[in-house]
Write an enzyme that holds these catalytic residues in place. Structure first.
Site, mmCIF file in Angstrom:
data_model
loop_
_atom_site.group_PDB
_atom_site.id
_atom_site.type_symbol
_atom_site.label_atom_id
_atom_site.label_comp_id
_atom_site.label_asym_id
_atom_site.label_seq_id
_atom_site.Cartn_x
_atom_site.Cartn_y
_atom_site.Cartn_z
ATOM 1 N N ARG A 14 5.626 -10.627 -5.420
ATOM 2 C CA ARG A 14 4.562 -10.747 -4.704
ATOM 3 C C ARG A 14 3.819 -9.771 -4.583
ATOM 4 O O ARG A 14 4.031 -8.508 -4.730
ATOM 5 C CB ARG A 14 4.830 -11.350 -2.897
ATOM 6 C CG ARG A 14 5.255 -10.004 -2.270
ATOM 7 C CD ARG A 14 5.787 -10.520 -0.754
ATOM 8 N NE ARG A 14 5.740 -9.350 -0.070
ATOM 9 C CZ ARG A 14 6.258 -9.282 0.952
ATOM 10 N NH1 ARG A 14 6.924 -10.114 1.592
ATOM 11 N NH2 ARG A 14 6.096 -8.127 1.940
ATOM 12 N N GLY A 15 2.498 -9.760 -4.094
ATOM 13 C CA GLY A 15 1.687 -8.850 -3.947
ATOM 14 C C GLY A 15 1.378 -7.725 -5.184
ATOM 15 O O GLY A 15 0.988 -8.428 -6.275
ATOM 16 N N GLU A 16 1.307 -6.487 -5.193
ATOM 17 C CA GLU A 16 1.069 -5.783 -6.181
ATOM 18 C C GLU A 16 2.397 -5.103 -6.842
ATOM 19 O O GLU A 16 2.604 -4.692 -8.097
ATOM 20 C CB GLU A 16 -0.076 -4.693 -5.852
ATOM 21 C CG GLU A 16 -0.458 -3.814 -7.054
ATOM 22 C CD GLU A 16 -1.651 -2.863 -6.699
ATOM 23 O OE1 GLU A 16 -2.550 -3.588 -6.169
ATOM 24 O OE2 GLU A 16 -1.816 -1.871 -7.205
ATOM 25 N N ASP A 31 0.988 -1.133 -0.054
ATOM 26 C CA ASP A 31 0.132 -0.154 0.048
ATOM 27 C C ASP A 31 0.873 1.275 0.030
ATOM 28 O O ASP A 31 0.583 2.023 -0.806
ATOM 29 C CB ASP A 31 -1.070 0.104 1.099
ATOM 30 C CG ASP A 31 -1.996 -1.229 1.351
ATOM 31 O OD1 ASP A 31 -1.901 -1.763 0.243
ATOM 32 O OD2 ASP A 31 -2.225 -1.601 2.182
#
Lengths: 191, 381
Positions: free
Chosen positions: B271-273, B17
């Site tokens: 991983r993730g965004e 984020d």
């Protein structure tokens, strides 16, 4: 107040002082994205329409609506005429019935609910479960009897639904009108 | 006069984020001359992705961005012309009231997580009617023209190409991390969540004919690496060799250095965004560990991306890639799927570059946000 997720088609929300009819509501949740509800709204004061998105837990102010039992009387082109037990008739355009239109057909006997805003009919709700007859479907290719294998079937008004592979032409089926899903095979409704 | 932007970031977990919002804030300042305030509720997380930041400072300037601690309770301030709530975080109620009270109301955007699913195109850019005359819109990053695009700095690909063509620059960069490239070894970066498929895959690499140099920035997967190595706690700088596999632990690096790490490697596990998007700009094959969700809600998202990514691959390569990505995300059987990936490696390598070019042909996310604001202004006028 209700959450956006709790607001169903044919309910009305007061947004920024304007009454908006929710004509369609699609819930989506995937991955890390917040759960959202995509809505088609119609402004009941000026007739304008818009597509919107809300977080599923956004708060909305519902408008209490008058409801009355009605039956379909007849269909004339894009006009759908319903009648209450006192023989008052209510005319709606196809565009006003967006969420239930796929399941409205000539001769249907379902007891529906007409929805009123300030004395004017704005839409009609169908029962949660309705019974319809299959007018066309392919023969079962694999002879599956589990009900897990699905195929496409057509209703008399042309609407296509996914049904169990063992269903045949002329079979009667139950449909959940909230999402259009097949619930099971059943008997023909009593006349 | 510069357009003012407020970006609100609530750090849920990890660094995705804050990584995305920090990158976006910098780009809006550097390339679009915006005046950006980045409100962060967890400055310690911010200091991880921006090492020069002060985790205690309520207000600080970093790379032209005014970084502010998101206070609890909220303290009144003048809202910006454009307000972004990142990843559906909830704006302070008093701030929303202040937005509604402005003579010229701000544009309010909910910037969502990245997804390749079809429904995203149908929801991107739609309004969300609000009280008080406020205009809020949903903005979805994505991989098609119907979405908001991907974060990509204007000079990124030129920098990448120059870096990848410059062996000395790569060696100097790796040396700055304490890495000396082994002759003939394939360089692989590993950034993932905990993963049950890792041990077997590492064993396979250790038995491989081609040596592998595995670079592991500090993070959640380190415990699995440590368990496979059978050693004590791993720290940055640690190096261990098992057969053909050399494992080296790197410090958690800031974003520009991580880009260069991705550009240096032949294969990137991400991983993730944020790291997932950056690996695509590296133009190298990758293996994505998607953020796992309860009830397997992430699988649709994974499948949707694979449908786009594999569309122009040969059936053999697509099948091999899908099998490997499925295994990695299921936490099992990656080792069994890996030989098929190696068999189509030249095609996957060429495809990674083609995919990068395809995505880079579209306007980037910051540009599309800025354009969305301009269009909104024109419409309002």
């Amino acid at each position: 107040m209700k959450t956006a997720q709790e607001m169903k088609p044919n309910s009305v929300a007061l947004i920024d002082g304007q009454p908006w009819l929710i004509q369609k509501a699609e819930f989506t949740k995937s991955g890390r994205n917040s759960a959202i509800v995509k809505m088609k709204l119609k402004n009941l004061l000026n007739g304008s329409k818009t597509e919107t998105v809300y977080k599923a837990d956004d708060k909305m102010e519902p408008v209490i609506l008058e409801r009355k039992e009605v039956n379909l009387s007849y269909i004339s082109g894009d006009d759908y005429v319903f009648m209450d037990p006192e023989y008052n008739s209510y005319e709606l355009r196809a565009e006003d019935l967006e969420s239930v239109l796929p399941f409205i057909e000539e001769g249907m006997t379902d007891v529906c609910e007409a929805v009123f805003f300030e004395g004017k009919v704005i839409s009609v709700d169908l029962p949660t479960t309705i019974v319809r007859q299959i007018t066309y479907t392919e023969n079962s290719a694999r002879g599956d009897t589990s009900g897990k294998v699905m195929k496409t079937a057509k209703l008399s008004n042309g609407t296509e639904v996914k049904v169990a592979d063992f269903c045949n032409i002329d079979d009667w089926i139950e449909i959940d009108t909230r999402d259009g899903s097949y619930k099971g095979r059943t008997q023909a409704p009593q006349a | 006069m510069r357009v003012t932007w407020d970006i609100f970031c609530s750090v849920v977990d990890n660094y995705g984020d804050i990584g995305v919002t920090w990158r976006l804030a910098r780009q809006l300042v550097a390339e679009h001359e915006c005046a950006v305030r980045l409100w962060v509720d967890d400055l310690a997380a911010f200091a991880r992705v921006c090492p020069q930041a002060d985790a205690q400072a309520l207000v600080q300037w970093q790379a032209g961005v005014e970084v502010r601690h998101w206070p609890q309770p909220w303290q009144a301030c003048e809202p910006a012309a454009v307000v972004i709530e990142a990843f559906a975080c909830s704006l302070p109620g008093a701030y929303v009231e202040a937005m509604a009270a402005k003579a010229v109301r701000p544009l309010w955007l909910n910037l969502e997580y990245l997804s390749a699913e079809d429904w995203v195109g149908g929801c991107h850019g739609l309004p969300s009617l609000q009280p008080g005359g406020l205009q809020k819109f949903f903005f979805f990053p994505g991989f098609t023209a119907a979405t908001g695009g991907l974060l990509r700095e204007a000079a990124l690909l030129a920098e990448r190409c120059a870096f990848q063509a410059d062996a000395a620059a790569q060696a100097a960069f790796l040396a700055s991390l304490g890495v000396e490239r082994l002759a003939g070894a394939q360089l692989v970066s590993l950034f993932a969540y905990e993963n049950g498929a890792l041990a077997e895959w590492l064993s396979l690499l250790s038995e491989g004919a081609v040596p592998t140099q595995l670079l592991v920035p500090e993070g959640r997967v380190l415990a699995d690496v440590q368990a496979w190595l059978g050693v004590g706690p791993l720290q940055a700088g640690a190096q261990h060799r098992r057969g053909a596999l050399q494992v080296q632990v790197l410090p958690f690096v800031e974003q520009a250095a991580y880009d260069r790490l991705l550009w240096s490697c032949e294969l990137n596990l991400v991983r993730g965004e944020d790291s997932f998007v950056r690996a695509q700009w590296a133009g190298r094959p990758m293996l994505w560990h998607i953020y796992p969700q309860e009830e397997g809600a992430h699988w649709d998202k994974l499948e949707a991306f694979l449908a786009h990514y594999c569309a122009s691959l040969s059936p053999q390569a697509a099948s091999a890639l899908r099998a490997a990505w499925h295994a990695w995300n299921a936490g099992s059987a990656l080792a069994q799927a890996w030989p098929a990936v190696q068999a189509v490696w030249p095609e996957l390598l060429a495809h990674a570059e083609q995919w990068c070019e395809l995505q880079a042909a579209r306007p980037d996310l910051a540009r599309r946000l800025e354009q969305f604001y301009r269009n909104w202004l024109s419409y309002a006028a």
